[in-house]
Design a protein around this motif. Structure first.
Motif, mmCIF file in Angstrom:
data_model
loop_
_atom_site.group_PDB
_atom_site.id
_atom_site.type_symbol
_atom_site.label_atom_id
_atom_site.label_comp_id
_atom_site.label_asym_id
_atom_site.label_seq_id
_atom_site.Cartn_x
_atom_site.Cartn_y
_atom_site.Cartn_z
ATOM 1 N N MET A 1 16.685 21.172 -12.401
ATOM 2 C CA MET A 1 16.074 20.450 -13.521
ATOM 3 C C MET A 1 16.290 21.312 -14.767
ATOM 4 S SD MET A 1 14.703 17.827 -14.744
ATOM 5 C CE MET A 1 14.324 16.954 -13.247
ATOM 6 N N VAL A 2 17.024 20.757 -15.750
ATOM 7 C CA VAL A 2 17.399 21.481 -16.962
ATOM 8 C C VAL A 2 16.468 21.049 -18.097
ATOM 9 C CG1 VAL A 2 19.261 22.020 -18.560
ATOM 10 C CG2 VAL A 2 19.776 21.555 -16.146
ATOM 11 N N SER A 3 15.884 22.013 -18.767
ATOM 12 C CA SER A 3 14.943 21.702 -19.848
ATOM 13 C C SER A 3 15.701 21.342 -21.124
ATOM 14 C CB SER A 3 14.035 22.910 -20.113
ATOM 15 O OG SER A 3 14.801 24.002 -20.612
ATOM 16 N N ALA A 4 14.959 20.964 -22.151
ATOM 17 C CA ALA A 4 15.565 20.640 -23.445
ATOM 18 C C ALA A 4 16.174 21.869 -24.093
ATOM 19 C CB ALA A 4 14.523 20.013 -24.386
ATOM 20 N N GLU A 5 15.809 23.055 -23.635
ATOM 21 C CA GLU A 5 16.381 24.300 -24.148
ATOM 22 C C GLU A 5 17.633 24.722 -23.346
ATOM 23 O OE1 GLU A 5 13.156 23.915 -23.474
ATOM 24 O OE2 GLU A 5 12.514 23.682 -25.568
ATOM 25 N N GLY A 6 17.996 23.982 -22.298
ATOM 26 C CA GLY A 6 19.188 24.298 -21.523
ATOM 27 C C GLY A 6 18.969 25.335 -20.426
ATOM 28 N N ARG A 7 17.728 25.553 -20.036
ATOM 29 C CA ARG A 7 17.443 26.531 -18.987
ATOM 30 C C ARG A 7 16.943 25.796 -17.729
ATOM 31 N NH1 ARG A 7 17.096 31.782 -21.071
ATOM 32 N NH2 ARG A 7 15.995 32.427 -19.180
ATOM 33 N N VAL A 8 17.133 26.458 -16.571
ATOM 34 C CA VAL A 8 16.726 25.862 -15.295
ATOM 35 C C VAL A 8 15.227 26.055 -15.119
ATOM 36 C CG1 VAL A 8 17.003 25.958 -12.790
ATOM 37 C CG2 VAL A 8 18.988 26.299 -14.273
ATOM 38 N N THR A 9 14.529 24.940 -14.851
ATOM 39 C CA THR A 9 13.082 25.015 -14.643
ATOM 40 C C THR A 9 12.687 24.789 -13.181
ATOM 41 O OG1 THR A 9 12.900 22.665 -15.190
ATOM 42 C CG2 THR A 9 12.615 24.249 -17.005
ATOM 43 N N SER A 10 13.564 24.196 -12.371
ATOM 44 C CA SER A 10 13.289 24.025 -10.940
ATOM 45 C C SER A 10 14.611 23.923 -10.192
ATOM 46 C CB SER A 10 12.419 22.795 -10.676
ATOM 47 O OG SER A 10 13.130 21.608 -10.996
ATOM 48 N N CYS A 11 14.564 24.269 -8.892
ATOM 49 C CA CYS A 11 15.778 24.251 -8.062
ATOM 50 C C CYS A 11 15.397 23.864 -6.640
ATOM 51 C CB CYS A 11 16.467 25.621 -8.088
ATOM 52 S SG CYS A 11 17.897 25.742 -6.953
ATOM 53 N N SER A 12 16.190 22.992 -6.035
ATOM 54 C CA SER A 12 15.998 22.612 -4.637
ATOM 55 C C SER A 12 17.373 22.373 -4.011
ATOM 56 C CB SER A 12 15.134 21.352 -4.517
ATOM 57 O OG SER A 12 15.751 20.257 -5.170
ATOM 58 N N VAL A 13 17.498 22.680 -2.719
ATOM 59 C CA VAL A 13 18.772 22.523 -2.022
ATOM 60 C C VAL A 13 18.996 21.039 -1.741
ATOM 61 C CG1 VAL A 13 20.107 23.109 0.032
ATOM 62 C CG2 VAL A 13 18.611 24.820 -1.008
ATOM 63 N N TYR A 14 20.105 20.496 -2.256
ATOM 64 C CA TYR A 14 20.440 19.091 -2.053
ATOM 65 C C TYR A 14 21.352 18.907 -0.839
ATOM 66 C CZ TYR A 14 22.434 14.464 -2.962
ATOM 67 O OH TYR A 14 22.851 13.167 -2.841
ATOM 68 N N ARG A 15 22.388 19.743 -0.711
ATOM 69 C CA ARG A 15 23.288 19.718 0.445
ATOM 70 C C ARG A 15 23.535 21.170 0.856
ATOM 71 N NH1 ARG A 15 28.512 16.223 -0.280
ATOM 72 N NH2 ARG A 15 26.838 14.631 -0.329
ATOM 73 N N ALA A 16 22.948 21.550 1.985
ATOM 74 C CA ALA A 16 22.934 22.950 2.390
ATOM 75 C C ALA A 16 24.281 23.382 2.972
ATOM 76 C CB ALA A 16 21.828 23.192 3.423
ATOM 77 N N PRO B 1 17.654 16.672 -27.941
ATOM 78 C CA PRO B 1 17.748 17.287 -26.603
ATOM 79 C C PRO B 1 16.554 16.876 -25.728
ATOM 80 C CG PRO B 1 17.069 18.920 -28.218
ATOM 81 C CD PRO B 1 17.390 17.687 -29.000
ATOM 82 N N VAL B 2 16.861 16.531 -24.496
ATOM 83 C CA VAL B 2 15.823 16.120 -23.548
ATOM 84 C C VAL B 2 16.079 16.794 -22.191
ATOM 85 C CG1 VAL B 2 15.395 13.885 -24.669
ATOM 86 C CG2 VAL B 2 17.168 14.083 -22.913
ATOM 87 N N ALA B 3 15.059 16.830 -21.356
ATOM 88 C CA ALA B 3 15.195 17.380 -20.000
ATOM 89 C C ALA B 3 15.890 16.374 -19.094
ATOM 90 C CB ALA B 3 13.823 17.737 -19.441
ATOM 91 N N ALA B 4 16.712 16.876 -18.179
ATOM 92 C CA ALA B 4 17.456 15.995 -17.263
ATOM 93 C C ALA B 4 17.881 16.801 -16.027
ATOM 94 C CB ALA B 4 18.676 15.399 -17.962
ATOM 95 N N PRO B 5 18.105 16.132 -14.892
ATOM 96 C CA PRO B 5 18.544 16.838 -13.684
ATOM 97 C C PRO B 5 20.049 17.097 -13.707
ATOM 98 C CG PRO B 5 18.247 14.532 -13.192
ATOM 99 C CD PRO B 5 17.808 14.703 -14.617
ATOM 100 N N PHE B 6 20.474 18.093 -12.917
ATOM 101 C CA PHE B 6 21.885 18.428 -12.814
ATOM 102 C C PHE B 6 22.148 18.916 -11.384
ATOM 103 C CE2 PHE B 6 25.606 21.161 -13.073
ATOM 104 C CZ PHE B 6 26.464 20.426 -13.874
ATOM 105 N N TYR B 7 23.220 18.400 -10.774
ATOM 106 C CA TYR B 7 23.594 18.807 -9.409
ATOM 107 C C TYR B 7 24.688 19.876 -9.510
ATOM 108 C CZ TYR B 7 20.891 14.839 -7.774
ATOM 109 O OH TYR B 7 19.863 13.950 -7.513
#
Length: 240
Positions: A182-197, A227-233
Motif C-alpha cells: 500500500m503506497v501512500s500519497a507521499e510515495g512510501r510503503v505503509t503496509s505489505c503482505s505476501v500475495y504469491r509466495a 497524489p492519492v494512496a493506492a495499492p501496488f503489486y
C-alpha cells in the motif's frame, strides 16, 4: 535132613515196562544216527514223505463282500433365483410452515414525497448535498479515487540481506515472490503482505521488511492530478 538155606531168592521178578521202553528208544536213536550218517539222502526223503503225510491244508474262509446300500436321491439343485432389485422409494418432501415475510419499517410517518430522507433536498442520496465526488458531506474534496497507478522509482538494492535458504543461494536463483504494497500519497510503503509466495518463507518475510526502507514510488494521482494512496503489486526476483 533139613533143607539148606540159600542166599538167592527163587522168585522171578517181572521186568519193568519203562526200562524196556527206554532200552528200545536208545536202540532206535542209535540206529537212526547210524543210518543218518551212512545214508543221509535216504533219511531226508523218508522224513519228507512222513511230514507230507501229516500236512494239513487249511483253507481260509472267503470274505463276504459288504453290501453297500445306495444313498437316497435328494434331488438336483434348483436354479438360482434372480436377484431382487428393490423399487426406489422417494420420501415425500416435508411441508415447511409458512413464514410471514416481515415488512420493512418506515423511517417516518407522513404522506410527503420527501418522507424517509435525513435532509430534504435534491441530492443524489448522500448524507448531504454538495459538489464533491462522494467523499462525504458537502465540500470540494477529490474523493480519494486514483486515476493512475504508483510508479516504482527505487527497488530493493541490498539483496545480500536476504537469508540463505536451505540448499544455498543457488537453490533460490530463478524464483520470485509477489507482495502487495500500500503506497501512500507521499510515495512510501505503509503496509505489505505476501500475495504469491516463493518456496522460501523467510526470504518472503525479509522482502516485506526491506520494502519499508528501500522501496520508493511516485504516488498515484486522481483525475485532478492530486497524489492519492493506492495499492501496488511488487515482484522481487532472486538472482542469488
Amino acid at each position: 535132613m533139613a533143607e539148606q538155606a540159600t542166599n538167592f531168592s527163587t522168585a522171578r521178578k517181572r521186568p519193568n515196562p519203562w526200562v524196556i521202553f527206554a532200552i528200545a528208544l536208545i536202540h532206535l536213536v542209535i540206529f537212526y544216527v547210524l543210518i543218518r550218517s551212512l545214508a543221509p539222502n535216504t533219511v531226508a526223503s523218508v522224513e519228507e514223505s512222513v511230514v507230507s503225510a501229516f500236512t494239513v491244508t487249511v483253507t481260509a474262509p472267503e470274505e463276504e463282500t459288504p453290501v453297500v446300500e445306495p444313498e437316497p436321491d435328494e434331488g438336483a439343485q434348483g436354479d438360482p433365483g434372480r436377484e431382487a432389485v428393490p423399487q426406489p422409494v422417494t420420501a415425500p418432501k416435508p411441508k415447511l410452515p409458512k413464514k410471514d415475510t416481515p415488512k420493512p419499517r418506515a423511517s417516518s410517518t407522513g404522506t410527503a414525497t420527501t418522507s424517509g430522507a435525513t435532509d430534504a433536498g435534491a441530492g443524489t442520496g448522500a448524507a448531504g448535498s454538495g459538489l464533491g465526488t462522494g467523499a462525504g458531506r458537502g465540500g470540494g474534496g477529490q474523493g480519494g479515487v486514483a486515476a493512475t497507478k504508483p510508479v516504482l522509482t527505487r527497488a530493493i538494492s541490498d539483496s545480500s540481506a536476504f537469508p540463505i535458504p536451505p540448499g544455498g543461494r543457488e537453490a533460490r536463483i530463478g524464483k520470485s515472490v509477489i507482495v502487495k504494497l500500500m503506497v501512500s500519497a507521499e510515495g512510501r510503503v505503509t503496509s505489505c503482505s505476501v500475495y504469491r509466495a516463493s518456496p522460501f518463507p523467510e526470504t518472503d518475510a525479509k522482502v516485506c521488511e526491506l520494502s519499508y526502507s528501500q522501496i520508493r514510488f511516485e504516488p498515484a494521482r486522481d483525475a485532478q492530478g492530486n497524489p492519492v494512496a493506492a495499492p501496488f503489486y511488487y515482484q522481487q526476483r532472486f538472482f542469488n
